[in-house]
Design a protein around this motif. Structure first.
Motif, PDB file in Angstrom:
ATOM      1  N   LEU A 121     -12.410 -21.271 -47.198  1.00 30.83           N
ATOM      2  CA  LEU A 121     -11.908 -19.960 -46.778  1.00 30.83           C
ATOM      3  C   LEU A 121     -11.699 -19.043 -47.980  1.00 30.83           C
ATOM      4  N   ASP A 122     -11.111 -19.590 -49.025  1.00 32.83           N
ATOM      5  CA  ASP A 122     -10.849 -18.784 -50.218  1.00 32.83           C
ATOM      6  C   ASP A 122     -12.153 -18.344 -50.873  1.00 32.83           C
ATOM      7  N   GLY A 123     -13.157 -19.200 -50.827  1.00 24.85           N
ATOM      8  CA  GLY A 123     -14.448 -18.848 -51.413  1.00 24.85           C
ATOM      9  C   GLY A 123     -15.085 -17.648 -50.745  1.00 24.85           C
ATOM     10  N   VAL A 124     -14.846 -17.493 -49.465  1.00 24.49           N
ATOM     11  CA  VAL A 124     -15.387 -16.352 -48.725  1.00 24.49           C
ATOM     12  C   VAL A 124     -14.538 -15.101 -48.916  1.00 24.49           C
ATOM     13  N   LEU A 125     -13.208 -15.261 -48.991  1.00 21.00           N
ATOM     14  CA  LEU A 125     -12.312 -14.104 -48.931  1.00 21.00           C
ATOM     15  C   LEU A 125     -11.743 -13.667 -50.270  1.00 21.00           C
ATOM     16  N   VAL A 168     -11.022  -9.748 -50.309  1.00 20.48           N
ATOM     17  CA  VAL A 168      -9.671  -9.184 -50.182  1.00 20.48           C
ATOM     18  C   VAL A 168      -9.122  -8.887 -51.581  1.00 20.48           C
ATOM     19  N   VAL A 169      -9.897  -8.132 -52.345  1.00 18.68           N
ATOM     20  CA  VAL A 169      -9.416  -7.676 -53.649  1.00 18.68           C
ATOM     21  C   VAL A 169      -8.344  -6.621 -53.436  1.00 18.68           C
ATOM     22  N   GLU A 170      -8.576  -5.767 -52.465  1.00 16.47           N
ATOM     23  CA  GLU A 170      -7.586  -4.809 -51.987  1.00 16.47           C
ATOM     24  C   GLU A 170      -7.190  -5.234 -50.578  1.00 16.47           C
ATOM     25  N   PRO A 171      -6.012  -4.798 -50.089  1.00 23.29           N
ATOM     26  CA  PRO A 171      -5.585  -5.172 -48.737  1.00 23.29           C
ATOM     27  C   PRO A 171      -6.653  -4.872 -47.697  1.00 23.29           C
ATOM     28  N   GLN A 172      -6.828  -5.786 -46.765  1.00 22.28           N
ATOM     29  CA  GLN A 172      -7.844  -5.656 -45.734  1.00 22.28           C
ATOM     30  C   GLN A 172      -7.240  -5.875 -44.350  1.00 22.28           C
ATOM     31  N   PRO A 173      -7.661  -5.080 -43.353  1.00 17.43           N
ATOM     32  CA  PRO A 173      -7.187  -5.301 -41.987  1.00 17.43           C
ATOM     33  C   PRO A 173      -7.625  -6.668 -41.489  1.00 17.43           C
ATOM     34  N   LEU A 174      -6.818  -7.232 -40.608  1.00 19.87           N
ATOM     35  CA  LEU A 174      -7.130  -8.539 -40.061  1.00 19.87           C
ATOM     36  C   LEU A 174      -8.494  -8.540 -39.386  1.00 19.87           C
ATOM     37  N   ALA A 175      -8.842  -7.432 -38.722  1.00 16.52           N
ATOM     38  CA  ALA A 175     -10.142  -7.365 -38.051  1.00 16.52           C
ATOM     39  C   ALA A 175     -11.296  -7.496 -39.041  1.00 16.52           C
ATOM     40  N   ALA A 176     -11.171  -6.842 -40.194  1.00 16.83           N
ATOM     41  CA  ALA A 176     -12.225  -6.921 -41.200  1.00 16.83           C
ATOM     42  C   ALA A 176     -12.322  -8.329 -41.789  1.00 16.83           C
ATOM     43  N   ILE A 177     -11.178  -8.953 -41.988  1.00 18.50           N
ATOM     44  CA  ILE A 177     -11.174 -10.337 -42.484  1.00 18.50           C
ATOM     45  C   ILE A 177     -11.855 -11.242 -41.466  1.00 18.50           C
ATOM     46  N   GLY A 178     -11.552 -11.018 -40.192  1.00 14.02           N
ATOM     47  CA  GLY A 178     -12.193 -11.805 -39.151  1.00 14.02           C
ATOM     48  C   GLY A 178     -13.700 -11.627 -39.131  1.00 14.02           C
ATOM     49  N   ASP A 179     -14.152 -10.393 -39.279  1.00 14.17           N
ATOM     50  CA  ASP A 179     -15.601 -10.131 -39.299  1.00 14.17           C
ATOM     51  C   ASP A 179     -16.272 -10.841 -40.470  1.00 14.17           C
ATOM     52  N   ARG A 180     -15.620 -10.830 -41.621  1.00 14.18           N
ATOM     53  CA  ARG A 180     -16.201 -11.482 -42.797  1.00 14.18           C
ATOM     54  C   ARG A 180     -16.292 -12.994 -42.580  1.00 14.18           C
ATOM     55  N   ASP A 194     -15.149 -20.080 -33.317  1.00 15.61           N
ATOM     56  CA  ASP A 194     -14.311 -19.118 -32.597  1.00 15.61           C
ATOM     57  C   ASP A 194     -13.664 -18.127 -33.567  1.00 15.61           C
ATOM     58  N   PRO A 195     -13.908 -16.813 -33.409  1.00 15.83           N
ATOM     59  CA  PRO A 195     -13.342 -15.814 -34.325  1.00 15.83           C
ATOM     60  C   PRO A 195     -11.820 -15.838 -34.384  1.00 15.83           C
ATOM     61  N   VAL A 196     -11.171 -16.099 -33.251  1.00 17.91           N
ATOM     62  CA  VAL A 196      -9.705 -16.144 -33.247  1.00 17.91           C
ATOM     63  C   VAL A 196      -9.212 -17.306 -34.102  1.00 17.91           C
ATOM     64  N   ALA A 197      -9.877 -18.445 -33.984  1.00 20.21           N
ATOM     65  CA  ALA A 197      -9.507 -19.607 -34.792  1.00 20.21           C
ATOM     66  C   ALA A 197      -9.693 -19.331 -36.275  1.00 20.21           C
ATOM     67  N   LEU A 198     -10.764 -18.639 -36.619  1.00 18.64           N
ATOM     68  CA  LEU A 198     -11.019 -18.325 -38.031  1.00 18.64           C
ATOM     69  C   LEU A 198      -9.903 -17.455 -38.612  1.00 18.64           C
ATOM     70  N   LYS A 199      -9.494 -16.443 -37.887  1.00 19.66           N
ATOM     71  CA  LYS A 199      -8.424 -15.575 -38.381  1.00 19.66           C
ATOM     72  C   LYS A 199      -7.103 -16.331 -38.469  1.00 19.66           C
ATOM     73  N   HIS A 200      -6.874 -17.172 -37.492  1.00 19.25           N
ATOM     74  CA  HIS A 200      -5.603 -17.909 -37.462  1.00 19.25           C
ATOM     75  C   HIS A 200      -5.514 -18.905 -38.608  1.00 19.25           C
ATOM     76  N   VAL A 201      -6.591 -19.652 -38.848  1.00 17.93           N
ATOM     77  CA  VAL A 201      -6.550 -20.660 -39.892  1.00 17.93           C
ATOM     78  C   VAL A 201      -6.488 -20.012 -41.276  1.00 17.93           C
ATOM     79  N   ALA A 202      -7.055 -18.821 -41.415  1.00 17.85           N
ATOM     80  CA  ALA A 202      -7.003 -18.135 -42.716  1.00 17.85           C
ATOM     81  C   ALA A 202      -5.575 -17.766 -43.083  1.00 17.85           C
ATOM     82  N   ARG A 203      -4.801 -17.285 -42.129  1.00 20.19           N
ATOM     83  CA  ARG A 203      -3.417 -16.896 -42.433  1.00 20.19           C
ATOM     84  C   ARG A 203      -2.534 -18.111 -42.687  1.00 20.19           C
ATOM     85  N   GLU A 204      -2.921 -19.266 -42.128  1.00 22.84           N
ATOM     86  CA  GLU A 204      -2.154 -20.490 -42.370  1.00 22.84           C
ATOM     87  C   GLU A 204      -2.481 -21.110 -43.729  1.00 22.84           C
ATOM     88  N   ARG A 205      -3.736 -21.039 -44.121  1.00 19.08           N
ATOM     89  CA  ARG A 205      -4.169 -21.745 -45.326  1.00 19.08           C
ATOM     90  C   ARG A 205      -4.104 -20.889 -46.592  1.00 19.08           C
TER      91      ARG A 205
END
Length: 352
Positions: free
Chosen positions: A121-125, A129-141, A150-161
């Motif tokens: 996850l960190d390798g992708v983001l 996310v050098v500058e603040p990014q909306p959750l939607a944009a993070i999900g798209d990436r 599942d896009p929802v799972a991807l966003k959820h696991v990113a905020r946890e990890r």
């Protein structure tokens, strides 16, 4: 020394700064530091928490500190968002991260993406996310990098990890804005720090004690604290008392224990407040027979009314007015205090 449940309840209120005339010293930063953060899963509760603990508090007192990055909103203890000082944010996230990882591995929402590592996850983001990014944009990436998950799972696991904090205006008073994430160390322009666990034990006791290792684990989700408590007791940095159930509770030597006759105010707090989310045994604040009235399938069903130090009802806001549903009829004195509490909270809600 033995301590009754009634004295435990009053001691908790005293150490939380909720007793009029015996407030915690200092302003918002000092209170947030003492409490080791404010539960802030929703936007309103931290304002209610501070207004009940600081005389003459105004919403700007918290909102402006969030805007100046002196306080932040960050996923930490119990896998929920807290308002924290910058210093605590930078040490607490690493301390609770193993617990968040365990929680992520069993979370139904995160499960479709649980095979992704923190490094994946960190390798992708990290460079995105050098500058603040909306959750939607993070999900798209993330969807672009990991198609078919599942896009929802991807966003959820990113905020946890990943150590993403929520940037303003999220959480500021009456300001709108979706969730925008930033790496905490970049946002605060400071490195993460290793937690001083023994110091955290002392701080937890100062705000929530007397308590057990299981209580601190309930507050934080961090396990294996028993040996730390035992070692600190052995060298004199913790003392012990015995409660009505015969349990050994640890405490800071010389810390104040409230008298059983200490009067506690009728108080309206948020749906989530540190005072009743920080112990494995919640009898001192919300016994099971009343807590079940607050607890729904996915958390609290209403904001909390406390009477004589215990959970005593629910309340909600309708068209700017506070509507209260006590679990039992208040006494004449309690009804008078409740009327004053309603006026106080309605005035806070009406603040510009």
């Amino acid at each position: 020394m033995d301590i009754s449940r009634r004295a435990l309840t009053r001691t908790l209120w005293l150490r939380q700064g909720l007793v009029p005339g015996q407030r915690l010293p200092g302003g918002v930063p000092e209170v947030v530091t003492h409490l080791i953060g404010l539960q802030a899963q929703d936007n309103l509760p931290p304002y209610l928490s501070l207004a009940a603990r600081i005389d003459a508090f105004t919403p700007a007192d918290l909102s402006d500190l969030l805007g100046r990055r002196e306080l932040v909103r960050f996923l930490t203890m119990r896998g929920t968002v807290h308002v924290l000082t910058a210093d605590d944010a930078l040490q607490l996230r690493g301390w609770v991260q193993p617990a968040l990882d365990r929680q992520s591995a069993t979370n139904q929402t995160s499960r479709p993406a649980k095979h992704l590592s923190t490094e994946d996850l960190d390798g992708v983001l990290r460079d995105f996310v050098v500058e603040p990014q909306p959750l939607a944009a993070i999900g798209d990436r993330l969807v672009e990098a990991f198609p078919g998950i599942d896009p929802v799972a991807l966003k959820h696991v990113a905020r946890e990890r990943l150590p993403f904090l929520q940037t303003p205006p999220r959480g500021q008073w009456k300001k709108s804005g979706g969730v925008v994430y930033a790496y905490a160390d970049r946002f605060l322009d400071r490195p993460f720090a290793e937690a001083d666990v023994e110091n955290l034990v002392l701080r937890y006791m100062a705000a929530y004690g007397p308590a057990t290792a299981a209580d601190m684990t309930k507050w934080s989700l961090v396990t294996r604290l028993g040996p730390v408590f035992t070692a600190m007791h052995k060298d004199g940095r913790l003392t012990t008392v015995t409660d009505d159930k015969g349990r050994t509770l640890y405490d800071v030597p010389g810390a104040s224990i409230a008298e059983e006759d200490l009067e506690l105010p009728v108080t309206l707090l948020g749906m989530y407040d540190n005072i009743f989310l920080s112990h494995a045994d919640r009898d001192r604040i919300a016994p099971d027979d009343v807590r079940k009235n607050w607890m729904g399938a996915n958390g609290g069903v209403g904001s909390a009314l406390f009477v004589d130090g215990l959970l005593g009802g629910l309340w909600r806001v309708e068209d700017g007015r506070v509507v209260v549903e006590p679990f039992r009829a208040p006494t004449k004195s309690q009804a008078s205090q409740l009327e004053g509490e309603i006026e106080r909270v309605e005035a806070l809600l009406a603040s510009p």
